[in-house]
Motif scaffolding. Structure first.
Motif, PDB file in Angstrom:
ATOM      1  N   THR A  75       5.745  42.243   8.687  1.00  0.00           N
ATOM      2  CA  THR A  75       6.333  41.137   7.917  1.00  0.00           C
ATOM      3  C   THR A  75       5.475  39.876   8.073  1.00  0.00           C
ATOM      4  O   THR A  75       5.293  39.109   7.126  1.00  0.00           O
ATOM      5  N   SER A  76       4.943  39.673   9.268  1.00  0.00           N
ATOM      6  CA  SER A  76       4.111  38.480   9.480  1.00  0.00           C
ATOM      7  C   SER A  76       2.804  38.590   8.683  1.00  0.00           C
ATOM      8  O   SER A  76       2.233  37.586   8.266  1.00  0.00           O
ATOM      9  N   PHE A  77       2.356  39.832   8.439  1.00  0.00           N
ATOM     10  CA  PHE A  77       1.139  40.033   7.638  1.00  0.00           C
ATOM     11  C   PHE A  77       1.422  39.700   6.171  1.00  0.00           C
ATOM     12  O   PHE A  77       0.619  39.041   5.501  1.00  0.00           O
ATOM     13  N   ILE A  78       2.592  40.138   5.686  1.00  0.00           N
ATOM     14  CA  ILE A  78       2.982  39.822   4.301  1.00  0.00           C
ATOM     15  C   ILE A  78       3.086  38.299   4.139  1.00  0.00           C
ATOM     16  O   ILE A  78       2.641  37.728   3.146  1.00  0.00           O
ATOM     17  N   ASN A  79       3.639  37.671   5.152  1.00  0.00           N
ATOM     18  CA  ASN A  79       3.757  36.215   5.120  1.00  0.00           C
ATOM     19  C   ASN A  79       2.371  35.555   5.091  1.00  0.00           C
ATOM     20  O   ASN A  79       2.135  34.593   4.346  1.00  0.00           O
ATOM     21  N   ALA A  80       1.458  36.094   5.882  1.00  0.00           N
ATOM     22  CA  ALA A  80       0.089  35.543   5.904  1.00  0.00           C
ATOM     23  C   ALA A  80      -0.553  35.665   4.516  1.00  0.00           C
ATOM     24  O   ALA A  80      -1.243  34.758   4.041  1.00  0.00           O
ATOM     25  N   LYS A  81      -0.292  36.804   3.867  1.00  0.00           N
ATOM     26  CA  LYS A  81      -0.818  37.035   2.514  1.00  0.00           C
ATOM     27  C   LYS A  81      -0.299  35.950   1.562  1.00  0.00           C
ATOM     28  O   LYS A  81      -1.057  35.375   0.785  1.00  0.00           O
ATOM     29  N   ASN A  82       1.004  35.675   1.651  1.00  0.00           N
ATOM     30  CA  ASN A  82       1.603  34.640   0.782  1.00  0.00           C
ATOM     31  C   ASN A  82       1.023  33.269   1.087  1.00  0.00           C
ATOM     32  O   ASN A  82       0.763  32.480   0.180  1.00  0.00           O
ATOM     33  N   ILE A  83       0.824  32.983   2.365  1.00  0.00           N
ATOM     34  CA  ILE A  83       0.278  31.672   2.746  1.00  0.00           C
ATOM     35  C   ILE A  83      -1.145  31.516   2.190  1.00  0.00           C
ATOM     36  O   ILE A  83      -1.492  30.465   1.651  1.00  0.00           O
ATOM     37  N   LEU A  84      -1.933  32.576   2.297  1.00  0.00           N
ATOM     38  CA  LEU A  84      -3.310  32.495   1.775  1.00  0.00           C
ATOM     39  C   LEU A  84      -3.294  32.207   0.279  1.00  0.00           C
ATOM     40  O   LEU A  84      -4.094  31.422  -0.231  1.00  0.00           O
ATOM     41  N   GLN A  85      -2.356  32.864  -0.396  1.00  0.00           N
ATOM     42  CA  GLN A  85      -2.248  32.618  -1.839  1.00  0.00           C
ATOM     43  C   GLN A  85      -1.828  31.171  -2.125  1.00  0.00           C
ATOM     44  O   GLN A  85      -2.373  30.522  -3.023  1.00  0.00           O
ATOM     45  N   ILE A  90      -2.373  28.575  -0.234  1.00  0.00           N
ATOM     46  CA  ILE A  90      -3.518  27.687   0.057  1.00  0.00           C
ATOM     47  C   ILE A  90      -4.455  27.684  -1.144  1.00  0.00           C
ATOM     48  O   ILE A  90      -4.903  26.643  -1.607  1.00  0.00           O
ATOM     49  N   ARG A  91      -4.716  28.893  -1.655  1.00  0.00           N
ATOM     50  CA  ARG A  91      -5.626  28.996  -2.809  1.00  0.00           C
ATOM     51  C   ARG A  91      -5.093  28.208  -3.990  1.00  0.00           C
ATOM     52  O   ARG A  91      -5.805  27.445  -4.621  1.00  0.00           O
ATOM     53  N   GLU A  92      -3.800  28.403  -4.271  1.00  0.00           N
ATOM     54  CA  GLU A  92      -3.218  27.727  -5.440  1.00  0.00           C
ATOM     55  C   GLU A  92      -3.201  26.220  -5.252  1.00  0.00           C
ATOM     56  O   GLU A  92      -3.530  25.465  -6.164  1.00  0.00           O
ATOM     57  N   ALA A  93      -2.832  25.761  -4.046  1.00  0.00           N
ATOM     58  CA  ALA A  93      -2.781  24.321  -3.779  1.00  0.00           C
ATOM     59  C   ALA A  93      -4.173  23.720  -3.956  1.00  0.00           C
ATOM     60  O   ALA A  93      -4.337  22.663  -4.555  1.00  0.00           O
ATOM     61  N   ARG A  94      -5.182  24.410  -3.440  1.00  0.00           N
ATOM     62  CA  ARG A  94      -6.543  23.878  -3.530  1.00  0.00           C
ATOM     63  C   ARG A  94      -7.068  23.917  -4.957  1.00  0.00           C
ATOM     64  O   ARG A  94      -7.796  23.035  -5.376  1.00  0.00           O
ATOM     65  N   LEU A  95      -6.698  24.962  -5.678  1.00  0.00           N
ATOM     66  CA  LEU A  95      -7.169  25.030  -7.067  1.00  0.00           C
ATOM     67  C   LEU A  95      -6.609  23.862  -7.863  1.00  0.00           C
ATOM     68  O   LEU A  95      -7.297  23.239  -8.657  1.00  0.00           O
ATOM     69  N   LYS A  96      -5.328  23.544  -7.589  1.00  0.00           N
ATOM     70  CA  LYS A  96      -4.687  22.433  -8.297  1.00  0.00           C
ATOM     71  C   LYS A  96      -5.381  21.120  -7.956  1.00  0.00           C
ATOM     72  O   LYS A  96      -5.665  20.300  -8.797  1.00  0.00           O
ATOM     73  N   GLU A 155      -6.618  47.077  11.294  1.00  0.00           N
ATOM     74  CA  GLU A 155      -7.676  46.063  11.305  1.00  0.00           C
ATOM     75  C   GLU A 155      -8.338  45.982   9.915  1.00  0.00           C
ATOM     76  O   GLU A 155      -8.676  44.904   9.434  1.00  0.00           O
ATOM     77  N   ASP A 156      -8.460  47.148   9.262  1.00  0.00           N
ATOM     78  CA  ASP A 156      -9.068  47.177   7.920  1.00  0.00           C
ATOM     79  C   ASP A 156      -8.236  46.381   6.911  1.00  0.00           C
ATOM     80  O   ASP A 156      -8.788  45.753   6.010  1.00  0.00           O
ATOM     81  N   GLU A 157      -6.916  46.453   7.072  1.00  0.00           N
ATOM     82  CA  GLU A 157      -6.038  45.696   6.146  1.00  0.00           C
ATOM     83  C   GLU A 157      -6.296  44.200   6.282  1.00  0.00           C
ATOM     84  O   GLU A 157      -6.341  43.468   5.304  1.00  0.00           O
ATOM     85  N   GLY A 158      -6.443  43.756   7.530  1.00  0.00           N
ATOM     86  CA  GLY A 158      -6.734  42.343   7.774  1.00  0.00           C
ATOM     87  C   GLY A 158      -8.082  41.958   7.178  1.00  0.00           C
ATOM     88  O   GLY A 158      -8.207  40.943   6.491  1.00  0.00           O
ATOM     89  N   ARG A 159      -9.067  42.831   7.408  1.00  0.00           N
ATOM     90  CA  ARG A 159     -10.422  42.534   6.910  1.00  0.00           C
ATOM     91  C   ARG A 159     -10.434  42.471   5.378  1.00  0.00           C
ATOM     92  O   ARG A 159     -11.045  41.607   4.778  1.00  0.00           O
ATOM     93  N   GLU A 208     -10.659  39.498   0.224  1.00  0.00           N
ATOM     94  CA  GLU A 208     -10.061  39.091  -1.062  1.00  0.00           C
ATOM     95  C   GLU A 208      -9.958  37.574  -1.160  1.00  0.00           C
ATOM     96  O   GLU A 208     -10.029  36.999  -2.230  1.00  0.00           O
ATOM     97  N   ASN A 209      -9.735  36.946  -0.008  1.00  0.00           N
ATOM     98  CA  ASN A 209      -9.545  35.493  -0.002  1.00  0.00           C
ATOM     99  C   ASN A 209     -10.806  34.750   0.423  1.00  0.00           C
ATOM    100  O   ASN A 209     -10.762  33.538   0.672  1.00  0.00           O
ATOM    101  N   ARG A 210     -11.883  35.491   0.536  1.00  0.00           N
ATOM    102  CA  ARG A 210     -13.187  34.926   0.941  1.00  0.00           C
ATOM    103  C   ARG A 210     -13.067  34.041   2.179  1.00  0.00           C
ATOM    104  O   ARG A 210     -13.533  32.900   2.200  1.00  0.00           O
ATOM    105  N   CYS A 211     -12.376  34.588   3.179  1.00  0.00           N
ATOM    106  CA  CYS A 211     -12.276  33.820   4.417  1.00  0.00           C
ATOM    107  C   CYS A 211     -12.694  34.703   5.596  1.00  0.00           C
ATOM    108  O   CYS A 211     -12.813  35.907   5.479  1.00  0.00           O
ATOM    109  N   HIS A 212     -12.927  34.054   6.720  1.00  0.00           N
ATOM    110  CA  HIS A 212     -13.334  34.757   7.922  1.00  0.00           C
ATOM    111  C   HIS A 212     -12.114  35.485   8.508  1.00  0.00           C
ATOM    112  O   HIS A 212     -10.982  35.081   8.281  1.00  0.00           O
ATOM    113  N   PHE A 213     -12.370  36.563   9.235  1.00  0.00           N
ATOM    114  CA  PHE A 213     -11.273  37.329   9.835  1.00  0.00           C
ATOM    115  C   PHE A 213     -11.595  37.650  11.293  1.00  0.00           C
ATOM    116  O   PHE A 213     -12.743  37.969  11.621  1.00  0.00           O
ATOM    117  N   GLN A 214     -10.567  37.580  12.132  1.00  0.00           N
ATOM    118  CA  GLN A 214     -10.772  37.908  13.538  1.00  0.00           C
ATOM    119  C   GLN A 214      -9.468  38.433  14.133  1.00  0.00           C
ATOM    120  O   GLN A 214      -8.412  37.820  13.928  1.00  0.00           O
TER     121      GLN A 214
END
Ligand code: GDP
Length: 174
Positions: free
Chosen positions: A89-99, A101-107, A134-138, A143-149
């Motif tokens: 669930t926290s991963f799904i939430n991270a996915k939404n947050i990344l989206q 961030i992208r939308e806020a910045r695009l605006k 780990e592959d899902e995170g990567r 997809e979001n062109r960001c670093h992963f760790q």
């Protein structure tokens, strides 16, 4: 002196405070009162440059946490988005947050500028209870062109120091 502002975002319990406190103090603090927003300051030197680092660790449910994404005047120069590898669930939430961030910045930036972001899969020490590969995170990071760790705030300092250093370098080059 450069001022750099970072914000940590992610589900409550993902380990945002633990990751940040590990970076700032090299220590793991098992239980941390994370029901309030916190702003941390640290002076540090990276590549010979003196920096004034401010990191906002919002209480996940707070309106300020939502504001960071909604405010047109962006507070943060970069984001650390944290999920827990043993909680899908926290991963799904991270996915939404990344989206968001992208939308806020695009605006705000008309799509011209991409804010530096690092996606962090925390609690790597709980890999026996892993729910997010780990592959899902990567993939999500790509997809979001960001670093992963993947990291473990409980067990290791170095990976966390590396990810903050890399993110700060990106912000400085921005
Ligand atoms: P936040 O709400 O995202 O700020 O999460 P916290 O930093 O308060 O951490 C939530 C819980 O997860 C606490 O009980 C921490 O001790 C625990 N925790 C944080 N990081 C790790 C980790 O890397 N491994 C393990 N096993 N537990 C962790």
């Amino acid at each position: 002196m450069n001022d750099i502002k970072l914000a940590l975002l992610g589900s409550q319990g993902a380990g945002k405070s633990a990751v940040l406190v590990r970076f700032l103090t090299r220590r793991f603090i098992g239980e941390y009162a994370s029901n309030a927003n916190s702003l941390y300051h640290k002076r540090l030197s990276i590549d010979g440059r003196q920096l004034n680092l401010e990191v906002f660790d919002p209480c996940s449910q707070s309106s300020e946490a939502r504001c960071i994404l909604e405010e047109p005047v962006d507070w943060a120069d970069g984001f650390v988005v944290v999920y827990n590898i043993s909680d899908c669930t926290s991963f799904i939430n991270a996915k939404n947050i990344l989206q968001q961030i992208r939308e806020a910045r695009l605006k705000n930036c008309k799509g011209e500028v991409e804010v530096p972001v690092c996606l962090v899969g925390n609690k790597q020490d709980l890999c026996h209870a892993r729910q997010v590969g780990e592959d899902e995170g990567r993939c999500l990071a790509q997809e979001n062109r960001c670093h992963f760790q993947e990291v473990s705030a409980a067990e290791s300092y170095q990976d966390i120091a590396n990810l903050f250093t890399q993110l700060i370098r990106q912000v400085m080059e921005h």
